[in-house]
Design a protein around this motif. Structure first.
Motif, short mmCIF file in Angstrom:
data_model
loop_
_atom_site.label_atom_id
_atom_site.label_comp_id
_atom_site.label_asym_id
_atom_site.label_seq_id
_atom_site.Cartn_x
_atom_site.Cartn_y
_atom_site.Cartn_z
N GLN A 9 3.15 3.21 2.54
CA GLN A 9 3.03 4.34 3.22
C GLN A 9 1.39 5.13 3.08
O GLN A 9 1.15 5.80 3.72
CB GLN A 9 4.14 5.25 3.24
CG GLN A 9 5.55 4.92 3.57
CD GLN A 9 6.55 5.90 3.44
OE1 GLN A 9 6.59 6.87 4.01
NE2 GLN A 9 7.65 5.68 2.46
N SER A 10 0.97 4.81 1.77
CA SER A 10 -0.32 5.22 1.50
C SER A 10 -1.25 4.12 1.16
O SER A 10 -0.70 3.06 0.22
CB SER A 10 0.01 6.29 0.38
OG SER A 10 0.67 5.60 -0.74
N LEU A 11 -2.65 4.18 1.51
CA LEU A 11 -3.46 3.02 1.32
C LEU A 11 -4.90 3.70 0.76
O LEU A 11 -5.24 4.52 1.48
CB LEU A 11 -3.48 2.35 2.63
CG LEU A 11 -4.83 1.34 2.76
CD1 LEU A 11 -4.48 -0.01 1.88
CD2 LEU A 11 -4.81 0.74 4.28
N LEU A 12 -5.28 3.03 -0.10
CA LEU A 12 -6.66 3.10 -0.65
C LEU A 12 -7.52 1.88 -0.44
O LEU A 12 -7.09 1.08 -0.93
CB LEU A 12 -6.53 3.52 -2.14
CG LEU A 12 -8.10 3.82 -2.84
CD1 LEU A 12 -9.18 4.51 -2.33
CD2 LEU A 12 -7.71 3.82 -4.51
N ILE A 13 -8.59 2.07 0.32
CA ILE A 13 -9.39 1.16 0.38
C ILE A 13 -10.77 1.33 -0.22
O ILE A 13 -11.77 2.17 0.08
CB ILE A 13 -9.93 0.90 2.02
CG1 ILE A 13 -8.60 0.55 2.77
CG2 ILE A 13 -10.87 -0.19 2.36
CD1 ILE A 13 -8.75 0.51 4.13
N LEU A 14 -11.17 0.35 -1.32
CA LEU A 14 -12.45 0.43 -1.77
C LEU A 14 -13.39 -0.42 -1.27
O LEU A 14 -13.50 -1.60 -1.18
CB LEU A 14 -12.33 -0.22 -3.36
CG LEU A 14 -11.33 0.51 -4.06
CD1 LEU A 14 -10.83 -0.28 -5.44
CD2 LEU A 14 -11.37 2.05 -4.58
#
Length: 251
Positions: A9-14
């Motif tokens: 439900q939550s995403l961090l894209i580096l």
């Protein structure tokens, strides 16, 4: 938290402007992802990427992040996790470099190594610790088939990806049993801005195909994903080819 179907439900894209990263975000938003953090150098491109995802209905935040500034990673990325649990982190930044130039200009080669390996190691460890502390989450690392065996035409880039690949596999072993799923993705030639103008390799693919493979791998909790899958066999053959033969191959 992931939903009942295991979708983040939550995403961090580096690497917030990565075409593969954004294709993955679009695919996950179409499922159940609602909060996205795009980490990258502040730029018009980063803002445009964020607006594009917001148009799909996601709550999108941009995060200033520089792979070449490891000293800032703990504070910068720590602020993201302070906002709440992050279900998935996708490490999607990297540079291809220019092999011919980099061989002649060692500092250019060092730049490739620092972005693709040193910066990635720093960011990975910060995120892995945060995921471990929260007790759940997936950490997805974009590696490359180029890391399977360094080839004459791109051994600087390939060696940096080989280092990252080995690191990510070791990280997965270290986090086994801690509730954190680590997945290494090994695409072949992907049609992106980074490869524009280069001769297209066999079995070339697209950001959307890589994104689909990532989503499938998450559902299966795979540890290694090849894109396309045929490359697993091809690269195994290349990896085990005797060096005299390997040197004669047009790779």
């Amino acid at each position: 938290m992931k939903d009942a179907f295991g979708a983040p439900q939550s995403l961090l894209i580096l690497g917030g402007t990565s075409e593969i990263g954004l294709a993955t975000a679009r695919r996950l938003i179409a499922r159940r992802t609602r909060t996205v953090f795009l980490a990258g150098r502040p730029s018009e491109a980063l803002d445009t990427a964020a607006e594009g995802l917001r148009a799909l209905g996601a709550d999108v935040h941009t995060v200033p992040f520089d792979a070449l500034d490891p000293a800032s990673h703990e504070v910068t990325l720590g602020k993201v996790f302070a906002e709440g649990d992050v279900d998935m982190v996708l490490l999607a930044f990297g540079v291809l470099g220019d092999q011919a130039r980099d061989e002649q200009e060692p500092l250019s080669a060092v730049h490739v190594a620092q972005v693709n390996y040193t910066g990635a190691v720093s960011a990975s460890l910060v995120c892995a610790t945060a995921l471990q502390n929260q007790g759940h989450g997936s950490f997805v690392v974009l590696s490359s088939v180029a890391g399977e065996r360094a080839r004459r035409v791109n051994f600087i880039y390939g060696s940096s990806k080989a280092g990252l690949d080995a690191f990510a596999q070791g990280l997965g072993d270290a986090l086994h049993g801690a509730g954190v799923h680590v997945m290494v993705v090994r695409p072949g030639f992907v049609r992106t801005r980074m490869t524009a103008g280069l001769p297209e390799a066999p079995l070339a693919t697209t950001p959307e195909a890589v994104a689909a493979a990532i989503e499938s791998g998450l559902r299966r909790r795979a540890e290694t994903v090849w894109v396309p899958g045929t490359l697993r066999v091809v690269m195994s053959a290349l990896r085990h080819a005797p060096r005299p033969l390997f040197r004669r191959l047009p790779v």
